[in-house]
Enzyme design. Structure first.
Site, PDB file in Angstrom:
ATOM      1  N   ARG A  46      45.880 106.543  25.001  1.00 11.76           N
ATOM      2  CA  ARG A  46      46.965 105.755  25.616  1.00 11.76           C
ATOM      3  C   ARG A  46      47.463 104.729  24.600  1.00 11.76           C
ATOM      4  O   ARG A  46      48.668 104.516  24.424  1.00 11.76           O
ATOM      5  CB  ARG A  46      46.504 105.073  26.920  1.00 11.76           C
ATOM      6  CG  ARG A  46      47.503 104.022  27.402  1.00 11.76           C
ATOM      7  CD  ARG A  46      47.372 103.636  28.875  1.00 11.76           C
ATOM      8  NE  ARG A  46      46.017 103.534  29.357  1.00 11.76           N
ATOM      9  CZ  ARG A  46      45.155 102.554  29.030  1.00 11.76           C
ATOM     10  NH1 ARG A  46      45.519 101.574  28.227  1.00 11.76           N
ATOM     11  NH2 ARG A  46      43.929 102.571  29.515  1.00 11.76           N
ATOM     12  N   TYR A  98      73.723 105.691  33.074  1.00 11.06           N
ATOM     13  CA  TYR A  98      73.004 106.823  33.666  1.00 11.06           C
ATOM     14  C   TYR A  98      72.531 106.444  35.082  1.00 11.06           C
ATOM     15  O   TYR A  98      72.030 105.333  35.293  1.00 11.06           O
ATOM     16  CB  TYR A  98      71.819 107.166  32.761  1.00 11.06           C
ATOM     17  CG  TYR A  98      70.964 108.280  33.270  1.00 11.06           C
ATOM     18  CD1 TYR A  98      71.422 109.596  33.247  1.00 11.06           C
ATOM     19  CD2 TYR A  98      69.705 108.031  33.792  1.00 11.06           C
ATOM     20  CE1 TYR A  98      70.641 110.623  33.732  1.00 11.06           C
ATOM     21  CE2 TYR A  98      68.908 109.064  34.264  1.00 11.06           C
ATOM     22  CZ  TYR A  98      69.385 110.354  34.238  1.00 11.06           C
ATOM     23  OH  TYR A  98      68.619 111.368  34.714  1.00 11.06           O
ATOM     24  N   ASP A 170      71.404 102.479  24.875  1.00  9.55           N
ATOM     25  CA  ASP A 170      70.966 103.839  25.210  1.00  9.55           C
ATOM     26  C   ASP A 170      71.823 104.781  24.358  1.00  9.55           C
ATOM     27  O   ASP A 170      73.010 104.949  24.607  1.00  9.55           O
ATOM     28  CB  ASP A 170      71.164 104.099  26.710  1.00  9.55           C
ATOM     29  CG  ASP A 170      70.712 105.493  27.137  1.00  9.55           C
ATOM     30  OD1 ASP A 170      70.671 106.392  26.269  1.00  9.55           O
ATOM     31  OD2 ASP A 170      70.422 105.692  28.332  1.00  9.55           O
ATOM     32  N   LYS A 195      67.136 115.229  26.043  1.00  5.35           N
ATOM     33  CA  LYS A 195      68.461 115.776  25.786  1.00  5.35           C
ATOM     34  C   LYS A 195      68.540 116.303  24.345  1.00  5.35           C
ATOM     35  O   LYS A 195      67.823 117.213  24.011  1.00  5.35           O
ATOM     36  CB  LYS A 195      69.510 114.711  26.105  1.00  5.35           C
ATOM     37  CG  LYS A 195      69.230 113.933  27.414  1.00  5.35           C
ATOM     38  CD  LYS A 195      69.355 114.786  28.666  1.00  5.35           C
ATOM     39  CE  LYS A 195      68.800 114.128  29.913  1.00  5.35           C
ATOM     40  NZ  LYS A 195      69.318 112.815  30.248  1.00  5.35           N
TER      41      LYS A 195
HETATM   42  C1  LIG Z   1      68.833 111.743  31.088  1.00  5.26           C
HETATM   43  C2  LIG Z   1      69.192 110.363  30.698  1.00  5.26           C
HETATM   44  C3  LIG Z   1      68.312 109.286  30.908  1.00  5.26           C
HETATM   45  C4  LIG Z   1      66.978 109.466  31.614  1.00  5.26           C
HETATM   46  O1  LIG Z   1      66.110 110.241  30.859  1.00  5.26           O
HETATM   47  P1  LIG Z   1      64.961 111.181  31.483  1.00  5.26           P
HETATM   48  O2  LIG Z   1      64.359 111.781  30.276  1.00  5.26           O
HETATM   49  O3  LIG Z   1      65.629 112.150  32.384  1.00  5.26           O
HETATM   50  O4  LIG Z   1      64.025 110.293  32.219  1.00  5.26           O
HETATM   51  C5  LIG Z   1      68.699 108.040  30.476  1.00  5.26           C
HETATM   52  N1  LIG Z   1      69.885 107.837  29.871  1.00  5.26           N
HETATM   53  C6  LIG Z   1      70.765 108.836  29.661  1.00  5.26           C
HETATM   54  C7  LIG Z   1      72.064 108.550  29.000  1.00  5.26           C
HETATM   55  C8  LIG Z   1      70.451 110.127  30.069  1.00  5.26           C
HETATM   56  O5  LIG Z   1      71.330 111.118  29.869  1.00  5.26           O
END
Ligand SMILES: *Cc1c(COP(=O)(O)O)cnc(C)c1O
Length: 377
Positions: A46, A98, A170, A195
């Site tokens: 961890r 998001y 982000d 992604k």
């Molecule tokens: C998918 C996404 C998230 C969340 O990520 P997860 O891996 O699904 O928890 C956060 N920000 C953006 C822009 C996203 O496309």
């Protein structure tokens, strides 16, 4: 080191113990100590795991920060970052963040006293207006989902610094291959690595990079305390995905450019949302702060019925949530990714029933255009 070289040779690109060129999956929870406290840098997975560490060093190098952190999902990463704040603190966020970020702020973190305000950060005056004595950070998504709005990250970071606020970005949609928010003055950059970074629709993960030793220490404390870490198998998958991030993004960019041109000239398409278009309101900022515009495009086909028809006829675009993988995906945000946002709020944001979002993959673009063409007939 140039960007594509760094994706392959950055971080810890081979195993120092064996010379293995693919960094091994250290499937292990604990580590033998030569006497109490006498360990080789790892005590318990961890706190730190060699495969996760290799990934964390790699993303640190690629984003140009002081430390990287890998989490079990993008949302775990985002939540850990917000755990840097205290009850009574306030943050300002981009209004069309998001959906999961909106949810965690308004349904979870609000319960522990972290207050949030959502504004259109593509206009800096909106940020300025909401800064309160207890505001601690500005949280930006650029481009946003699904309308691809652009915020001037450098200008927002300057404003934040003036008011002693952190700037958090982000960077999921742009990827570190096209955009590096820390270089633009941000303090923290994060990704849903589910992604583009993973890139193959086979792993859920989150990554964070910070720009100071103090933030690194604080975030490591949160990561180790709350424990939402990424496992070694998934860390390995991300290292593998990152090696081809550059060529995937170049290919995506070229395909997207051709598709945007096709959509713009199609009589059944009312409006195309893409930061690479000169008609995009913040095209110049997008061009200045990023090296590419990405593979996300939204377009309006007038009604939910028209959108349905496209979805029922399309072949190569997979109807699915998520984005950023080798295969092209298609969705209707109003009824999928953004369904949890109240209809009234969706209308305010401009997320209409006829809005279709695509994530362009790396198939042959002739096939993708032919497919869109027959579905739009
Ligand atoms: C998918 C996404 C998230 C969340 O990520 P997860 O891996 O699904 O928890 C956060 N920000 C953006 C822009 C996203 O496309």
């Amino acid at each position: 080191m140039k960007p594509k070289t760094r994706l392959i040779h950055g971080g810890i690109s081979e195993d120092p113990a064996t010379g293995a060129v693919s960094f091994p999956i250290y499937q292990v929870s604990t580590y033998k100590q030569e006497g109490v406290g006498g360990h080789k840098g790892f005590e318990y997975s961890r706190t730190g795991n060699p495969t996760r560490h290799a990934l964390e060093e790699l993303i640190k190098d690629i984003e140009g920060g002081t430390a990287g952190f890998a989490f079990g999902s993008g949302m775990a990463a985002i939540t850990a970052v917000f755990m840097l704040f205290n009850s009574g603190d306030h943050v300002i966020l981009t209004d069309d963040v998001y959906g999961g970020t909106f949810r965690v702020m308004t349904k979870v973190l609000n319960r522990v006293g972290i207050d949030s305000t959502f504004v259109d950060t593509s206009n800096l005056e909106n940020i300025q207006r909401e800064i309160r004595p207890n505001t601690k950070a500005i949280y930006i998504e650029s481009p946003t989902n699904p309308l691809l709005k652009i915020t001037d990250i450098e200008a927002a970071a300057k404003l934040a610094k003036k008011h002693h606020l952190l700037t958090i970005v982000d960077n999921t949609f742009s990827t570190p291959y096209w955009q590096n928010p820390l270089e633009l003055g941000a303090d923290i950059v994060l990704h849903s690595a589910t992604k583009y970074i993973g890139g193959h629709s086979d792993v859920v993960a989150g990554l964070v990079v910070v720009n100071s030793d103090k933030l690194a220490e604080d975030l490591h404390f949160v990561q180790n305390s709350t424990g939402g870490v990424l496992g070694p198998q998934d860390s390995w998958l991300l290292i593998r995905g990152i090696k081809t991030l550059g060529i995937r993004m170049e290919e995506t960019e070229a395909n997207t450019k051709a598709i945007v041109e096709f959509l713009q000239n199609h009589p059944k398409v009312n409006k195309v949302f893409y930061p690479g278009l000169e008609s995009h309101p913040n095209h110049e900022i997008a061009k200045r702060q990023a090296r590419g515009f990405g593979g996300m495009v939204s377009f309006d086909v007038g009604s939910g019925k028209n959108a349905d028809q496209i979805l029922s006829r399309i072949k190569y675009f997979t109807l699915a949530e998520s984005l950023g993988a080798v295969e092209s995906l298609i969705s209707v945000p109003a009824r999928m990714t953004h369904a949890s946002i109240p209809a009234e709020r969706r209308a305010e944001l401009g997320i209409t029933e006829g809005l279709v979002r695509i994530s362009v993959g790396i198939e042959d673009v002739e096939d993708l255009i032919e497919d869109l063409s027959q579905a739009l007939q």
